[in-house]
Design an enzyme around this catalytic site. Structure first.
Site, PDB file in Angstrom:
ATOM      1  N   LYS A 173       0.844  -1.202   0.000  1.00 20.23           N
ATOM      2  CA  LYS A 173       0.000   0.000   0.000  1.00 20.23           C
ATOM      3  C   LYS A 173       0.877   1.250   0.000  1.00 20.23           C
ATOM      4  CE  LYS A 173      -0.310  -0.287   5.053  1.00 20.23           C
ATOM      5  NZ  LYS A 173      -1.148  -0.753   6.176  1.00 20.23           N
TER       6      LYS A 173
ATOM      7  N   TYR B  96      15.741  29.690   9.072  1.00 24.04           N
ATOM      8  CA  TYR B  96      14.576  30.448   9.540  1.00 24.04           C
ATOM      9  C   TYR B  96      14.504  30.418  11.059  1.00 24.04           C
ATOM     10  CZ  TYR B  96      12.520  30.608   4.847  1.00 24.04           C
ATOM     11  OH  TYR B  96      12.273  30.855   3.534  1.00 24.04           O
TER      12      TYR B  96
END
Ligand SMILES: *Cc1c(COP(=O)(O)O)cnc(C)c1O
Length: 362
Positions: free
Chosen positions: A35, A251
């Protein structure tokens, strides 16, 4: 290498893991859970390789995930199960794809019985996970549906705590499943995910359903199984900077240098599957060392401290390993607070994928 992040998948390593699992669960059959695009590594290539290993049973989560492999699975008389059930997909689409839904509710079982004729389906019994599957009280109604034509070919349940081998819930679920699985005739049964494959023969029934361990991540807390690592996720160094002791990085300036040194800016970010929670916590493998990630991971790049290298400036355009043989995903998972499942399935965005067939990831 190109300027983009790159994921290299070693299909021989996937085969090696499949064989280990197959031998562990034998005489039960070993299926493969592919999956979510084989946990991000590529269901098409991995599914084909496992077919060549004589794997005949595959589990997907959604019907559209089956499409690419359906003809190849069909050609060898294999089975493609859809764990999330019929859901909102038309029953006719299951029939044309030869996909077998795992029926998770009584309503779904009724719908399948009404619309699918005698096409096969699997039944999922909930034994304590409380996520998908039928509660005990619906068992009789399912048997009535079988009497009126519902064609069940498999019965399964799913373990909630198998990653902790000694967890009492494992035994509780085993007993509940043993008790209920036989009520629907003599159907082939499965209970175990990757971790369950290592809980002993009582947990294997007729089939086991490993996913994660095929992809080389450790399924059981505190256990180091001899799994091959089938992936290397890497990105090039875009820039090497010499920094002084009063610099801050990225940042928010969340990392302060504190001393002189060198940093490498690496060309992959959260848009490519490097999660922001590796900021100031994870590592990259570069120049033969584990270099700590400093500052926040941004969308397209992040930085690592490479001051410990004898030749920091020589790292320009070299490739930094983010997960791979030298930096196992389990180590990054532990640092980030995410699971290996989440890290693997996040790799994407601009990442180029390559498949190799030899054990040559290094
Ligand atoms: C995802 C899944 C598996 C595979 O689990 P792993 O821990 O990756 O081995 C098996 N069974 C069900 C029902 C699943 O949802």
């Amino acid at each position: 290498m190109s300027a983009r992040p790159r994921l290299t998948v070693d299909l021989d390593a996937v085969s090696a893991n499949y064989r280990l699992l197959r031998d562990t669960v034998s005489p039960a059959e070993c299926a493969a859970v592919i999956k979510a695009d084989a946990y991000g590594l590529g269901a098409n290539a991995i599914g084909r390789r496992l077919l060549a290993e004589n794997c005949r049973t595959f589990f997907f989560a959604h019907l559209p995930e089956v499409a690419d492999l359906a003809p190849a699975i069909q050609a060898v008389d294999g089975k493609a199960f859809v764990l999330n059930g019929v859901g909102l997909y038309p029953v006719a689409d299951f029939l044309s794809a030869h996909a077998i839904p795992v029926l998770n509710t009584l309503e779904e079982a009724r719908q399948w019985a009404a619309e699918a004729g005698n096409a096969p389906a699997a039944l999922h019994l909930d034994t304590g996970m409380n996520r998908l599957g039928l509660p005990h009280r619906d068992d009789d109604k399912i048997r009535d549906l079988q009497d009126s034509g519902l064609n069940l070919i498999h019965v399964m349940s799913h373990l909630a705590c198998a990653d902790e081998a000694g967890h009492p819930q494992n035994r509780v679920q085993l007993e509940r499943f043993r008790d209920r699985a036989g009520r629907f005739g003599n159907l082939p049964a499965s209970l175990s995910n990757s971790a369950g494959c290592f809980l002993g023969s009582a947990f294997q029934f007729d089939l086991s359903r490993p996913g994660l361990a095929l992809y080389g991540a450790q399924p059981i807390n505190g256990k180091d199984l001899p799994l091959a690592l089938p992936y290397r996720f890497e990105a090039p160094v875009l820039q090497v900077r010499r920094f002084s002791r009063d610099e801050a990085f990225g940042y928010g300036g969340t990392h302060s240098a504190g001393a002189e040194g060198y940093s490498a800016t690496i060309g992959a970010g959260y848009a490519d599957g490097v999660p922001r929670c590796l900021s100031n916590r994870g590592h990259v493998w570069l120049g033969g060392i584990r270099a700590p990630i400093i500052g926040r991971v941004s969308m397209d790049s992040f930085t690592a401290d490479i001051s410990a290298l004898p030749d920091p400036e020589g790292q320009l355009h070299r490739s930094a390993q983010i997960y791979g043989p030298d930096l196992p995903i389990d180590a990054q998972a532990a640092a980030s607070g995410l699971s290996a499942y989440e890290l693997l399935t996040r790799i994407g965005g601009r990442t180029e994928r390559f498949y190799i067939n030899e054990l040559e990831l290094r």
